[in-house]
Write a protein that holds these residues in place. Structure first.
Motif, PDB file in Angstrom:
ATOM      1  N   ALA A   1       0.832  -1.202   0.000  1.00  0.00           N
ATOM      2  CA  ALA A   1       0.000   0.000   0.000  1.00  0.00           C
ATOM      3  C   ALA A   1       0.867   1.252   0.000  1.00  0.00           C
ATOM      4  N   LEU A   2       2.003   1.199   0.708  1.00  0.00           N
ATOM      5  CA  LEU A   2       2.910   2.346   0.767  1.00  0.00           C
ATOM      6  C   LEU A   2       3.548   2.602  -0.592  1.00  0.00           C
ATOM      7  N   GLU A   3       3.958   1.524  -1.259  1.00  0.00           N
ATOM      8  CA  GLU A   3       4.540   1.661  -2.597  1.00  0.00           C
ATOM      9  C   GLU A   3       3.524   2.225  -3.580  1.00  0.00           C
ATOM     10  N   LEU A   4       2.271   1.775  -3.457  1.00  0.00           N
ATOM     11  CA  LEU A   4       1.212   2.261  -4.330  1.00  0.00           C
ATOM     12  C   LEU A   4       0.969   3.753  -4.118  1.00  0.00           C
ATOM     13  N   GLN A   5       0.937   4.154  -2.855  1.00  0.00           N
ATOM     14  CA  GLN A   5       0.723   5.563  -2.533  1.00  0.00           C
ATOM     15  C   GLN A   5       1.850   6.434  -3.075  1.00  0.00           C
ATOM     16  N   LYS A   6       3.064   5.965  -2.947  1.00  0.00           N
ATOM     17  CA  LYS A   6       4.223   6.709  -3.441  1.00  0.00           C
ATOM     18  C   LYS A   6       4.209   6.795  -4.963  1.00  0.00           C
ATOM     19  N   LEU A   7       3.856   5.691  -5.620  1.00  0.00           N
ATOM     20  CA  LEU A   7       3.849   5.635  -7.071  1.00  0.00           C
ATOM     21  C   LEU A   7       2.833   6.607  -7.660  1.00  0.00           C
ATOM     22  N   LEU A   8       1.690   6.718  -6.997  1.00  0.00           N
ATOM     23  CA  LEU A   8       0.584   7.486  -7.559  1.00  0.00           C
ATOM     24  C   LEU A   8       0.435   8.878  -6.935  1.00  0.00           C
ATOM     25  N   LYS A   9       1.456   9.345  -6.267  1.00  0.00           N
ATOM     26  CA  LYS A   9       1.392  10.622  -5.562  1.00  0.00           C
ATOM     27  C   LYS A   9       1.005  11.769  -6.487  1.00  0.00           C
ATOM     28  N   ASN A  10       1.591  11.813  -7.668  1.00  0.00           N
ATOM     29  CA  ASN A  10       1.349  12.912  -8.600  1.00  0.00           C
ATOM     30  C   ASN A  10       0.511  12.484  -9.806  1.00  0.00           C
ATOM     31  N   THR A  11      -0.236  11.385  -9.637  1.00  0.00           N
ATOM     32  CA  THR A  11      -0.959  10.798 -10.761  1.00  0.00           C
ATOM     33  C   THR A  11      -2.448  11.083 -10.684  1.00  0.00           C
ATOM     34  N   TYR A  12      -3.032  11.437 -11.829  1.00  0.00           N
ATOM     35  CA  TYR A  12      -4.468  11.675 -11.930  1.00  0.00           C
ATOM     36  C   TYR A  12      -5.207  10.471 -12.507  1.00  0.00           C
ATOM     37  N   ALA A  13      -4.548   9.735 -13.374  1.00  0.00           N
ATOM     38  CA  ALA A  13      -5.158   8.559 -13.994  1.00  0.00           C
ATOM     39  C   ALA A  13      -4.049   7.617 -14.442  1.00  0.00           C
ATOM     40  N   VAL A  14      -4.384   6.341 -14.554  1.00  0.00           N
ATOM     41  CA  VAL A  14      -3.393   5.329 -14.941  1.00  0.00           C
ATOM     42  C   VAL A  14      -3.844   4.665 -16.230  1.00  0.00           C
TER      43      VAL A  14
ATOM     44  N   THR B   1      -3.215 -11.026 -20.232  1.00  0.00           N
ATOM     45  CA  THR B   1      -2.562 -11.430 -18.985  1.00  0.00           C
ATOM     46  C   THR B   1      -3.598 -11.675 -17.896  1.00  0.00           C
ATOM     47  N   LYS B   2      -3.493 -12.810 -17.221  1.00  0.00           N
ATOM     48  CA  LYS B   2      -4.449 -13.166 -16.172  1.00  0.00           C
ATOM     49  C   LYS B   2      -4.209 -12.321 -14.930  1.00  0.00           C
ATOM     50  N   LEU B   3      -5.274 -11.748 -14.402  1.00  0.00           N
ATOM     51  CA  LEU B   3      -5.204 -10.957 -13.174  1.00  0.00           C
ATOM     52  C   LEU B   3      -5.907 -11.715 -12.061  1.00  0.00           C
ATOM     53  N   GLU B   4      -5.175 -12.024 -11.009  1.00  0.00           N
ATOM     54  CA  GLU B   4      -5.757 -12.726  -9.862  1.00  0.00           C
ATOM     55  C   GLU B   4      -6.594 -11.756  -9.039  1.00  0.00           C
ATOM     56  N   ILE B   5      -7.824 -12.169  -8.713  1.00  0.00           N
ATOM     57  CA  ILE B   5      -8.731 -11.371  -7.894  1.00  0.00           C
ATOM     58  C   ILE B   5      -9.225 -12.238  -6.746  1.00  0.00           C
ATOM     59  N   PRO B   6      -8.988 -11.842  -5.496  1.00  0.00           N
ATOM     60  CA  PRO B   6      -8.212 -10.672  -5.061  1.00  0.00           C
ATOM     61  C   PRO B   6      -6.722 -10.974  -5.069  1.00  0.00           C
ATOM     62  N   SER B   7      -5.923  -9.923  -5.059  1.00  0.00           N
ATOM     63  CA  SER B   7      -4.469 -10.057  -4.963  1.00  0.00           C
ATOM     64  C   SER B   7      -3.881  -8.685  -4.644  1.00  0.00           C
ATOM     65  N   GLN B   8      -2.569  -8.667  -4.426  1.00  0.00           N
ATOM     66  CA  GLN B   8      -1.857  -7.408  -4.154  1.00  0.00           C
ATOM     67  C   GLN B   8      -1.264  -6.812  -5.429  1.00  0.00           C
ATOM     68  N   ALA B   9      -1.644  -7.365  -6.585  1.00  0.00           N
ATOM     69  CA  ALA B   9      -1.163  -6.804  -7.842  1.00  0.00           C
ATOM     70  C   ALA B   9      -1.592  -5.346  -7.947  1.00  0.00           C
ATOM     71  N   LEU B  10      -0.735  -4.535  -8.533  1.00  0.00           N
ATOM     72  CA  LEU B  10      -1.023  -3.109  -8.666  1.00  0.00           C
ATOM     73  C   LEU B  10      -2.380  -2.888  -9.330  1.00  0.00           C
ATOM     74  N   LEU B  11      -2.652  -3.593 -10.425  1.00  0.00           N
ATOM     75  CA  LEU B  11      -3.903  -3.404 -11.144  1.00  0.00           C
ATOM     76  C   LEU B  11      -5.097  -3.825 -10.298  1.00  0.00           C
ATOM     77  N   ALA B  12      -4.975  -4.924  -9.555  1.00  0.00           N
ATOM     78  CA  ALA B  12      -6.062  -5.377  -8.691  1.00  0.00           C
ATOM     79  C   ALA B  12      -6.377  -4.343  -7.616  1.00  0.00           C
ATOM     80  N   GLN B  13      -5.339  -3.697  -7.078  1.00  0.00           N
ATOM     81  CA  GLN B  13      -5.557  -2.668  -6.061  1.00  0.00           C
ATOM     82  C   GLN B  13      -6.214  -1.426  -6.661  1.00  0.00           C
TER      83      GLN B  13
END
Length: 363
Positions: A303-316, A326-338
Motif C-alpha cells: 500500500a505504501l509503494e502504491l501511494q508513493k507511485l501514484l502521488k502525482n498521478t491523476y489517472a493510470v 494477462t491473467k489478473l488474480e482477484i483478489p491479490s496485491q497486484a497493482l492493477l487489482a488494487q
C-alpha cells in the motif's frame, strides 16, 4: 447474333487494357480484408473475456454511488463532459471498460460521463442486456449513447476522409477512426476524452487544454482535455487530413499530436511544459507506467509503494493492447487489482463474484 452493348464493350476494353492495375486493386482489397479480420479478431483474449455461465446480467445498485454534490474535496463543480468512445461493434464491455467509466463517474460526479458506442442499434432506446450496462446505469451522471460517425464528422475536414469508399479496408482503419473521433469531439464539444483502458484516480477538470507525455519526446492522445473550438484541435484536424498515412501505425495518433505540438511551440524536443496555452503534462500525471513496463501492473506492491507511485498521478493508462491477455488474480496485491478495488469498487465486486463462481464450477 446478339451483340454486346457498346457501353459494356468499352468497359471491357478498359479493364483488359489495364489488367495489371485492376489486378493490383483486387489483391489490395483481399489482403486488406484478411489483415483487418486477423488483426481485429485478436483484440479480445478468450482467457480474459467476461464469463457467460448463465450469470445474471442484472446488477444491484446497492453499492456506494456518489451523489452529484459529493465531490470529496475536489475542485469546484464543472459541467464539462467526459467522453469515452467505442468504435468497434462491441456491445459487451469488459471489466476494464466498466472500471474506466465507473472511475470517471466517481471522480467527476458533477460532469456528464458520455459513452459513445458504434455497435448500439440505431433507434433502439434500450441497451443490450449485459452486467456492465446495468452496473453503469446506477450512476446518474453516466449516459450511454450510439456513436453516429456521419453526424460526428459533419462540418469538419474529416467528413470527406471518413466517406471515402475504400477507407474501411485500410489495415489501421480502426485505430485511425478512434484517433479521428477524439480530435473531433474535443474540437466540437470540448471537455475530457479518455480511452477505455484508463483508471481515473482524481478529478481531471483542472487539467485544461492539456495532453500527456507518454515517453521520450512523444505525446499520446489517450487522454485529452480541451475547450471547444480550440485552435490546437483545429490544427490537429487539418494535419489528420493533409498529412494522412493510413499504413503507418500511430501516424494519425501519437505521432500527429507530437508533430502538431512541436509546430505549435516551434520545438524540436518535448518536455513537460506549457506553450501558447497548451500543456504537455509530465509522464507521471496520466502515464505513470510506461508502455514498455506494462507488466508492472500485474506485480504485487505494498500500500505504501502504491501511494508513493501514484502521488502525482491523476489517472493510470493500462495499455490494454499489450496487457489484455494477462491473467489478473482477484483478489491479490497486484497493482492493477488494487486500482480496481479502490477506484471502481462496483466493477471489482463483480470481478470477485465471477472469480468465485468460476472456482466453484471448477470443483
Amino acid at each position: 447474333m446478339l451483340r454486346m452493348p457498346s457501353g459494356l464493350l468499352k468497359l471491357t476494353r478498359v479493364v483488359l487494357s489495364h489488367k495489371p492495375f485492376f489486378l493490383f486493386i483486387l489483391i489490395f482489397v483481399v489482403v486488406s480484408f484478411a489483415y483487418h479480420k486477423l488483426y481485429w479478431g485478436i483484440g479480445e483474449d478468450p482467457k480474459n473475456s467476461v464469463p457467460t455461465y448463465g450469470l445474471s446480467a442484472e446488477i444491484s445498485c446497492a453499492h456506494d454511488v456518489p451523489s452529484p454534490l459529493d465531490i470529496a474535496g475536489g475542485p469546484s463543480p464543472s459541467t464539462g463532459n467526459v467522453f469515452f468512445v467505442e468504435t468497434s461493434e462491441q456491445t459487451a464491455p469488459s471489466y476494464l471498460f466498466s472500471c474506466s467509466v465507473e472511475s470517471a463517474a466517481r471522480t467527476h460526479p458533477t460532469s456528464r460521463v458520455v459513452v459513445l458506442m458504434k455497435g448500439l442499434a440505431k433507434g433502439n432506446t434500450s441497451l443490450p442486456k449485459h452486467w456492465a450496462f446495468s452496473l453503469l446505469s446506477c450512476f446518474p451522471n453516466v449516459e450511454i449513447r450510439r456513436l453516429d460517425l456521419k453526424e460526428l464528422f459533419s462540418g469538419t475536414p474529416l467528413k470527406r476522409w471518413y466517406l471515402w469508399p475504400l477507407r474501411h479496408w485500410e489495415p489501421h482503419f480502426r485505430p485511425n477512426l478512434s484517433d479521428a473521433c477524439r480530435i473531433v469531439l474535443m474540437w466540437k464539444f470540448g471537455g475530457i476524452y479518455l480511452d477505455t483502458d484508463f483508471i481515473v484516480l482524481k478529478n481531471l477538470q483542472n487539467l485544461t487544454n492539456a495532453l500527456g507525455i507518454q515517453g521520450d519526446d512523444e505525446l499520446n492522445g489517450a487522454f485529452l482535455s480541451f475547450k471547444a473550438k480550440h485552435k490546437f484541435m483545429e490544427l490537429c484536424m487539418q494535419d489528420f487530413v493533409e498529412d494522412y498515412n493510413g499504413w503507418v501505425w500511430g501516424h494519425q495518433g501519437p505521432e500527429l499530436l507530437t508533430r502538431v505540438f512541436k509546430k505549435w511551440c516551434s520545438l524540436r524536443t518535448i518536455t513537460s511544459m506549457s506553450c501558447k496555452g497548451v500543456s504537455a503534462l509530465a509522464r507521471e500525471v496520466v502515464y505513470p507506467i510506461p508502455w514498455q513496463d506494462w507488466k508492472k501492473l500485474f506485480a504485487a506492491v505494498s500500500a505504501l509503494e502504491l501511494q508513493k507511485l501514484l502521488k502525482n498521478t491523476y489517472a493510470v493508462h493500462i495499455w490494454n493492447k499489450l496487457s489484455h491477455g494477462t491473467k489478473l488474480e482477484i483478489p491479490s496485491q497486484a497493482l492493477l487489482a488494487q486500482l480496481y478495488s479502490q477506484f471502481c469498487p462496483a466493477t471489482y465486486a463483480k470481478m470477485k463474484q465471477d472469480s468465485e463462481e468460476l472456482s466453484r464450477r471448477a470443483v
